[in-house]
Design a protein around this motif. Structure first.
Motif, mmCIF file in Angstrom:
data_model
loop_
_atom_site.group_PDB
_atom_site.id
_atom_site.type_symbol
_atom_site.label_atom_id
_atom_site.label_comp_id
_atom_site.label_asym_id
_atom_site.label_seq_id
_atom_site.Cartn_x
_atom_site.Cartn_y
_atom_site.Cartn_z
ATOM 1 N N VAL A 19 61.878 97.232 66.996
ATOM 2 C CA VAL A 19 61.223 98.278 67.778
ATOM 3 C C VAL A 19 62.336 99.222 68.197
ATOM 4 N N LYS A 20 62.202 100.514 67.816
ATOM 5 C CA LYS A 20 63.255 101.498 68.087
ATOM 6 C C LYS A 20 62.720 102.688 68.869
ATOM 7 N N ASN A 21 63.597 103.231 69.709
ATOM 8 C CA ASN A 21 63.373 104.514 70.371
ATOM 9 C C ASN A 21 62.006 104.622 71.035
ATOM 10 N N SER A 22 61.629 103.599 71.768
ATOM 11 C CA SER A 22 60.328 103.558 72.440
ATOM 12 C C SER A 22 60.519 103.361 73.934
ATOM 13 N N THR A 23 59.479 103.652 74.704
ATOM 14 C CA THR A 23 59.471 103.388 76.138
ATOM 15 C C THR A 23 58.435 102.317 76.414
ATOM 16 N N CYS A 48 65.675 101.671 73.202
ATOM 17 C CA CYS A 48 64.436 101.732 73.985
ATOM 18 C C CYS A 48 64.724 101.829 75.483
#
Length: 168
Positions: A19-23, A48
């Motif tokens: 899981v990349k670059n997520s909030t 993240c």
């Protein structure tokens, strides 16, 4: 109370999950790594932001890699049940207990959590490197979906008890 998890790394078969670059925010638990996960599976949280989750931001039950993440403003009410009644306890930014599988935590910022920023109990095979860990015991959560200020806290940046075969 609603105990939703933002990201739950469950899969124990072949193939890595990233899981990349997520909030991940406004959940009960932010991120969980399942107990069946091992290092060779390659499950990763990268780049993240894990924030404003009611209990622990990231929990390692099984192995996971977390790198270049921001873990802030978590743990303002873990709802510890006692005798059928829940009372609030502080949660951690990053938590594990009795885990021999370990984890990798690299190049992260972990701060402003209500409980300990790192709460690592009786764990082994952990790699904790290049992190910025500061300002534990935060009590103001103005962007939380359900609470804004709490009166309890734990103020330790890194509580490492019973850590074995690990690099810090």
């Amino acid at each position: 109370s609603n105990q939703i998890t933002g990201v739950y790394f469950l899969y124990a078969g072949s193939g890595a999950c990233t899981v990349k670059n997520s909030t991940i925010r406004n959940c009960f638990y932010g991120v969980l790594f399942r107990d069946t996960l091992t290092k060779d599976m390659g499950h990763t949280l990268e780049g993240c932001t894990v924030t404003y989750n009611r209990c622990d931001g990231i929990t390692f039950i099984g192995y996971g890699t977390v790198k270049k993440c921001v873990v802030t403003y978590n743990g303002y009410d873990c709802l510890n049940p006692v005798g059928g009644t829940s009372y609030p306890i502080p949660g951690a930014g990053v938590y594990t207990e009795n885990s021999a599988k370990g984890f990798t935590l690299d190049n992260c910022e972990i701060a402003y959590n209500n409980g300990f920023n790192l709460d690592i109990n009786r764990a082994s095979n952990c790699t904790i490197t290049n992190n910025r860990i500061h300002d534990p015991g935060w009590t103001s959560f103005p962007e939380a979906a359900d609470y804004k200020t709490v009166s309890y806290r734990n103020g330790i940046s890194a509580c490492l008890t019973g850590l074995r075969n690990s690099t810090v």
